[in-house]
Design a protein around this motif. Structure first.
Motif, PDB file in Angstrom:
ATOM      1  N   GLU A  94      57.593  37.016  16.644  1.00 15.66           N
ATOM      2  CA  GLU A  94      57.056  38.290  17.111  1.00 15.66           C
ATOM      3  C   GLU A  94      55.674  38.536  16.508  1.00 15.66           C
ATOM      4  OE1 GLU A  94      59.493  42.034  18.074  1.00 15.66           O
ATOM      5  OE2 GLU A  94      58.648  42.487  16.091  1.00 15.66           O
ATOM      6  N   LEU A  95      54.723  38.900  17.365  1.00 15.10           N
ATOM      7  CA  LEU A  95      53.362  39.248  16.959  1.00 15.10           C
ATOM      8  C   LEU A  95      53.099  40.685  17.396  1.00 15.10           C
ATOM      9  CD1 LEU A  95      50.521  38.469  15.875  1.00 15.10           C
ATOM     10  CD2 LEU A  95      49.978  37.689  18.197  1.00 15.10           C
ATOM     11  N   THR A  96      52.691  41.540  16.433  1.00 13.38           N
ATOM     12  CA  THR A  96      52.457  42.953  16.704  1.00 13.38           C
ATOM     13  C   THR A  96      51.066  43.358  16.246  1.00 13.38           C
ATOM     14  OG1 THR A  96      54.804  43.496  16.475  1.00 13.38           O
ATOM     15  CG2 THR A  96      53.252  45.318  16.265  1.00 13.38           C
ATOM     16  N   ALA A  97      50.397  44.161  17.063  1.00 18.04           N
ATOM     17  CA  ALA A  97      49.073  44.694  16.701  1.00 18.04           C
ATOM     18  C   ALA A  97      49.118  46.208  16.796  1.00 18.04           C
ATOM     19  CB  ALA A  97      47.996  44.144  17.635  1.00 18.04           C
ATOM     20  N   ARG A  98      48.455  46.866  15.830  1.00 13.64           N
ATOM     21  CA  ARG A  98      48.397  48.333  15.776  1.00 13.64           C
ATOM     22  C   ARG A  98      46.947  48.791  15.812  1.00 13.64           C
ATOM     23  NH1 ARG A  98      47.593  52.698  12.216  1.00 13.64           N
ATOM     24  NH2 ARG A  98      49.211  54.311  12.261  1.00 13.64           N
ATOM     25  N   GLU A  99      46.658  49.807  16.634  1.00 18.65           N
ATOM     26  CA  GLU A  99      45.331  50.412  16.702  1.00 18.65           C
ATOM     27  C   GLU A  99      45.489  51.913  16.487  1.00 18.65           C
ATOM     28  OE1 GLU A  99      42.067  51.530  16.424  1.00 18.65           O
ATOM     29  OE2 GLU A  99      41.784  49.484  17.221  1.00 18.65           O
ATOM     30  N   GLY A 100      45.012  52.389  15.313  1.00 20.97           N
ATOM     31  CA  GLY A 100      45.174  53.788  14.949  1.00 20.97           C
ATOM     32  C   GLY A 100      43.989  54.666  15.252  1.00 20.97           C
ATOM     33  N   PHE A 101      42.967  54.118  15.922  1.00 19.81           N
ATOM     34  CA  PHE A 101      41.769  54.884  16.294  1.00 19.81           C
ATOM     35  C   PHE A 101      41.127  55.551  15.079  1.00 19.81           C
ATOM     36  CE2 PHE A 101      44.737  54.974  19.906  1.00 19.81           C
ATOM     37  CZ  PHE A 101      43.996  54.250  20.825  1.00 19.81           C
ATOM     38  N   ALA A 102      41.135  54.851  13.965  1.00 20.71           N
ATOM     39  CA  ALA A 102      40.540  55.361  12.730  1.00 20.71           C
ATOM     40  C   ALA A 102      39.693  54.275  12.077  1.00 20.71           C
ATOM     41  CB  ALA A 102      41.624  55.838  11.770  1.00 20.71           C
ATOM     42  N   GLY A 103      39.034  53.491  12.923  1.00 22.24           N
ATOM     43  CA  GLY A 103      38.225  52.402  12.393  1.00 22.24           C
ATOM     44  C   GLY A 103      39.088  51.251  11.915  1.00 22.24           C
ATOM     45  N   GLU A 104      38.491  50.380  11.111  1.00 23.95           N
ATOM     46  CA  GLU A 104      39.190  49.187  10.624  1.00 23.95           C
ATOM     47  C   GLU A 104      40.449  49.533   9.839  1.00 23.95           C
ATOM     48  OE1 GLU A 104      38.635  46.146  11.231  1.00 23.95           O
ATOM     49  OE2 GLU A 104      36.633  46.050  12.077  1.00 23.95           O
ATOM     50  N   ALA A 105      40.428  50.664   9.132  1.00 27.27           N
ATOM     51  CA  ALA A 105      41.566  51.027   8.282  1.00 27.27           C
ATOM     52  C   ALA A 105      42.783  51.457   9.098  1.00 27.27           C
ATOM     53  CB  ALA A 105      41.164  52.145   7.322  1.00 27.27           C
ATOM     54  N   GLY A 106      42.623  51.629  10.401  1.00 24.57           N
ATOM     55  CA  GLY A 106      43.755  52.000  11.243  1.00 24.57           C
ATOM     56  C   GLY A 106      44.326  50.837  12.020  1.00 24.57           C
ATOM     57  N   ARG A 107      43.814  49.625  11.746  1.00 26.10           N
ATOM     58  CA  ARG A 107      44.259  48.440  12.488  1.00 26.10           C
ATOM     59  C   ARG A 107      45.020  47.487  11.573  1.00 26.10           C
ATOM     60  NH1 ARG A 107      38.206  47.648  14.658  1.00 26.10           N
ATOM     61  NH2 ARG A 107      38.156  49.438  16.095  1.00 26.10           N
ATOM     62  N   ILE A 108      46.016  46.874  12.155  1.00 26.05           N
ATOM     63  CA  ILE A 108      46.751  45.840  11.435  1.00 26.05           C
ATOM     64  C   ILE A 108      47.407  44.923  12.458  1.00 26.05           C
ATOM     65  CG2 ILE A 108      48.865  47.219  11.249  1.00 26.05           C
ATOM     66  CD1 ILE A 108      49.338  45.891   8.526  1.00 26.05           C
ATOM     67  N   SER A 109      47.480  43.654  12.147  1.00 27.30           N
ATOM     68  CA  SER A 109      48.210  42.693  12.984  1.00 27.30           C
ATOM     69  C   SER A 109      49.222  41.975  12.101  1.00 27.30           C
ATOM     70  CB  SER A 109      47.261  41.689  13.629  1.00 27.30           C
ATOM     71  OG  SER A 109      46.503  41.005  12.653  1.00 27.30           O
ATOM     72  N   GLN A 110      50.382  41.719  12.662  1.00 26.82           N
ATOM     73  CA  GLN A 110      51.487  41.144  11.892  1.00 26.82           C
ATOM     74  C   GLN A 110      52.173  40.054  12.702  1.00 26.82           C
ATOM     75  OE1 GLN A 110      53.553  44.916  11.547  1.00 26.82           O
ATOM     76  NE2 GLN A 110      53.038  45.078   9.377  1.00 26.82           N
ATOM     77  N   LEU A 111      52.531  38.978  12.017  1.00 29.25           N
ATOM     78  CA  LEU A 111      53.274  37.872  12.612  1.00 29.25           C
ATOM     79  C   LEU A 111      54.563  37.675  11.824  1.00 29.25           C
ATOM     80  CD1 LEU A 111      53.590  35.357  14.494  1.00 29.25           C
ATOM     81  CD2 LEU A 111      52.385  34.068  12.700  1.00 29.25           C
ATOM     82  N   ASN A 112      55.686  37.623  12.547  1.00 25.22           N
ATOM     83  CA  ASN A 112      56.978  37.365  11.923  1.00 25.22           C
ATOM     84  C   ASN A 112      57.672  36.226  12.645  1.00 25.22           C
ATOM     85  OD1 ASN A 112      57.427  39.591   9.853  1.00 25.22           O
ATOM     86  ND2 ASN A 112      56.912  40.805  11.666  1.00 25.22           N
ATOM     87  N   VAL A 113      58.117  35.243  11.897  1.00 23.63           N
ATOM     88  CA  VAL A 113      58.918  34.141  12.432  1.00 23.63           C
ATOM     89  C   VAL A 113      60.179  34.060  11.582  1.00 23.63           C
ATOM     90  CG1 VAL A 113      59.044  31.694  12.954  1.00 23.63           C
ATOM     91  CG2 VAL A 113      56.849  32.891  13.148  1.00 23.63           C
ATOM     92  N   GLU A 114      61.321  34.083  12.232  1.00 25.55           N
ATOM     93  CA  GLU A 114      62.592  34.044  11.505  1.00 25.55           C
ATOM     94  C   GLU A 114      63.541  33.089  12.219  1.00 25.55           C
ATOM     95  OE1 GLU A 114      65.979  37.200   9.814  1.00 25.55           O
ATOM     96  OE2 GLU A 114      64.165  37.906  10.826  1.00 25.55           O
ATOM     97  N   HIS A 115      64.148  32.203  11.446  1.00 25.92           N
ATOM     98  CA  HIS A 115      65.083  31.223  12.001  1.00 25.92           C
ATOM     99  C   HIS A 115      66.456  31.438  11.383  1.00 25.92           C
ATOM    100  CE1 HIS A 115      66.374  27.483  13.905  1.00 25.92           C
ATOM    101  NE2 HIS A 115      67.014  27.198  12.772  1.00 25.92           N
ATOM    102  N   LEU A 116      67.480  31.454  12.228  1.00 25.11           N
ATOM    103  CA  LEU A 116      68.858  31.699  11.803  1.00 25.11           C
ATOM    104  C   LEU A 116      69.692  30.430  11.924  1.00 25.11           C
ATOM    105  CD1 LEU A 116      71.408  33.621  11.289  1.00 25.11           C
ATOM    106  CD2 LEU A 116      71.536  33.755  13.775  1.00 25.11           C
ATOM    107  N   LEU A 117      70.451  30.136  10.886  1.00 21.69           N
ATOM    108  CA  LEU A 117      71.483  29.099  10.918  1.00 21.69           C
ATOM    109  C   LEU A 117      72.802  29.785  10.579  1.00 21.69           C
ATOM    110  CD1 LEU A 117      72.548  26.197  11.059  1.00 21.69           C
ATOM    111  CD2 LEU A 117      71.939  25.952   8.641  1.00 21.69           C
TER     112      LEU A 117
END
Length: 596
Positions: free
Chosen positions: A535-558
């Motif tokens: 899962e890849l998620t991006a956030r835009e808070g309309f507050a300049g650079e400090a309101g943005r973040i991008s996150q990558l999560n990879v999870e494998h189940l056994l």
């Protein structure tokens, strides 16, 4: 002493010695102290059973036939031979019927139905492959919630304020609600009871029908009350739970493990697929040419065009199978709020179908795994993580219920998640801190399987948590509420999805109280025991650079077995501090989970 015997306490629904009866209806007691004093109720019952019947009034033997039978067997009373037409009519219909339990799978359209629902089922004994008949009786235990809004509904459900009771309805009524309208699979479990216990339990069902019970959503619910009722004849703790609440699937698991007279309590299981599952199954029995013909026939949702070339080129048997799918889907739509002209569409389809030969019987959908085979919902997890900024971290997680996307399965709801109150605690050399409190996360990818009108349900997610904003900090907790909707599909063993929505946040460590978010993800089914979620998620808070973040999560189940799994994590994020400095965080981890 009879007043403290297990059977007498179960007849009064005193779940533990010394406790009040769960029935809070004075009609159920013959003594004013009956709810809190089993001995007083015993004395009053003995007197009432031997009293002569007064013309025009009901008699205790009519109201309490199970009590009368039990006490007569103990040689404590010779009940009056009273005239009981209502009792005799009800018992005449049900006394020879088999006793079972119905389970309706979880339904994400109502918080009270997330975890499934149980009913007692009274049905005619049958030796064929479909013991569930439309004229069987379902005994439903449910609360009367009136027209309460969501807030009083939750508060009263959790802390008290509702009463619940057993009611009866013909099976086709509950089938229409659960299977046809809410698209939930139904299971019937026939219980392996001898005739004496089966008849005794049915006598008691007459006693409790319509009586008011205490109700609490977590502990005094349909599952716990049905379990306690069955314990009248089953010497087992069917409501036993490792947590302070009792979920329907917990009781179903207990039933599946219980024994009766040296044999499994459950004699047989019968699956009744939802209407949606039947329609999907019929659709996938069609050839590619038939599927194309169906889409061509129903291009306009308000009209069926049987004159199109693709449909006309099919032979009559193939055309009949296409129309069978249409008719099945119309039954589905009939139970929804659709604005399509269902009567006109059905008439068109039926007129055309009657002109074609009957098709050979299509196989039924294969039943999914029963709910008792699902991994238990309560979880402890220990993870060992290497964080690029913090170093080595131990993370202890606890989730009281229920399951995440990697655990979703046909036994519950495929490609969905429902997590409540999951708590992650980080442990380092010199600090113990909260990493995340997942208040709730409800996700449904609604994988599209047919192109039929109004079957294109959207993927969606509603989640609320208190969590660290970035991977590289241990004390930057924000509250976040996420609302997302979007698209999903299935291609073989891969389920890609894309969603967008709004995030409402506190701003102690992330600017922008209102942000838009976009998520791309994929769920990969490698086998029955291995899954990967990306899962890849991006956030835009309309507050300049400090309101943005991008996150990558990879999870494998056994999945090691029904109680244990191992997980491997790769996580990364990118953001900027208020001074403009770019930060990156990475985290690798290995976790071991125990489910109970």
């Amino acid at each position: 002493m009879i007043a403290q015997s297990r059977t007498w306490l179960k007849l009064l629904h005193v779940d533990e010695p010394g406790a009040l009866s769960a029935v809070n209806d004075q009609r159920f007691f013959l003594s004013e102290q009956g709810r809190q004093n089993p001995y007083a109720e015993l004395r009053a019952t003995l007197a009432a059973l031997e009293a002569p019947q007064i013309a025009g009034e009901g008699h205790a033997v009519c109201k309490f036939p199970a009590r009368a039978q039990f006490l007569a067997q103990q040689n404590l009373v010779q009940p009056t031979d009273a005239n009981c037409p209502e009792r005799d009519e009800w018992l005449g219909k049900h006394q020879d019927q088999s006793v079972g339990v119905m389970f309706a799978s979880g339904y994400l359209g109502n918080p009270a139905s997330f975890f499934g629902h149980m009913l007692i089922h009274l049905g005619e004994p049958s030796s064929n492959d479909t013991p569930v008949t439309l004229l069987d009786t379902s005994m439903n235990f449910g609360a009367d919630t009136g027209d309460d809004g969501i807030v009083p509904y939750i508060l009263k459900g959790l802390f008290g304020g509702y009463q619940a009771r057993y009611s009866q309805a013909l099976f086709f009524h509950n089938s229409a609600i659960y299977s046809e309208s809410e698209m939930r699979d139904l299971w019937q479990y026939k219980l392996n009871l001898n005739d004496e216990d089966r008849e005794f339990l049915i006598l008691h069902m007459w006693e409790v029908l319509g009586q008011n019970f205490d109700y609490l959503f977590l502990s005094e619910n349909c599952a716990s009350r049905i379990a306690r009722t069955l314990e009248l004849v089953i010497n087992d703790d069917l409501a036993q739970s490792n947590m302070p609440w009792v979920a329907p699937e917990t009781v179903m698991r207990n039933l599946s493990q219980a024994e009766y007279e040296g044999e499994p309590l459950i004699a047989e299981r019968e699956h009744k697929p939802s209407r949606r599952l039947i329609t999907e199954h019929l659709f996938h029995q069609l050839t590619s040419d038939q599927q194309f013909a169906l889409e061509s026939t129903w291009q306009n949702p308000n009209l069926l065009n049987f004159q199109n070339t693709a449909f006309a080129e099919l032979n009559t048997n193939e055309q009949g199978a296409v129309i069978d799918v249409i008719l099945s889907h119309l039954l589905t739509l009939e139970e929804t709020d659709t604005e399509l002209p269902i009567p006109q569409l059905r008439q068109q389809a039926l007129v055309k179908r009657l002109q074609l030969p009957a098709n050979s019987q299509v196989s039924r959908p294969l039943p999914p795994p029963p709910i008792e085979t699902a991994v238990p919902s309560s979880m402890w997890r220990m993870a060992f993580l290497d964080n690029s900024e913090i170093g080595t971290v131990g993370r202890l997680s606890f989730r009281p219920l229920h399951y995440d996307l990697l655990q979703s399965s046909a036994a519950r709801m495929p490609y969905a998640s429902l997590e409540v109150l999951r708590t992650d605690i980080d442990i380092t050399d010199n600090n113990i801190s909260l990493n995340r409190l997942q208040l709730f996360d409800v996700t449904n990818l609604y994988v599209q399987r047919t192109p039929l009108p109004e079957m294109r349900s959207r993927a969606w997610q509603v989640a609320a948590n208190i969590s660290n904003t970035h991977l590289s900090c241990t004390d930057c907790l924000n509250f976040n509420l996420d609302l997302k909707t979007g698209w999903s599909d299935r291609f073989g063993h891969a389920v890609p999805y894309a969603m967008a929505g709004v995030q409402l946040s506190t701003t102690g460590f992330q600017k922008g109280p209102v942000a838009v978010t976009a998520t791309l993800g994929m769920l990969l089914d490698h086998s029955n025991i291995q899954r990967t979620h990306i899962e890849l998620t991006a956030r835009e808070g309309f507050a300049g650079e400090a309101g943005r973040i991008s996150q990558l999560n990879v999870e494998h189940l056994l999945q090691i077995d029904s109680a244990f799994d191992a997980r491997f994590y790769v996580r990364a994020d990118r953001y900027r501090l208020s001074n403009g400095e770019q930060q990156k965080g990475q985290e690798l981890g290995l976790a071991f989970s125990y489910y109970f």
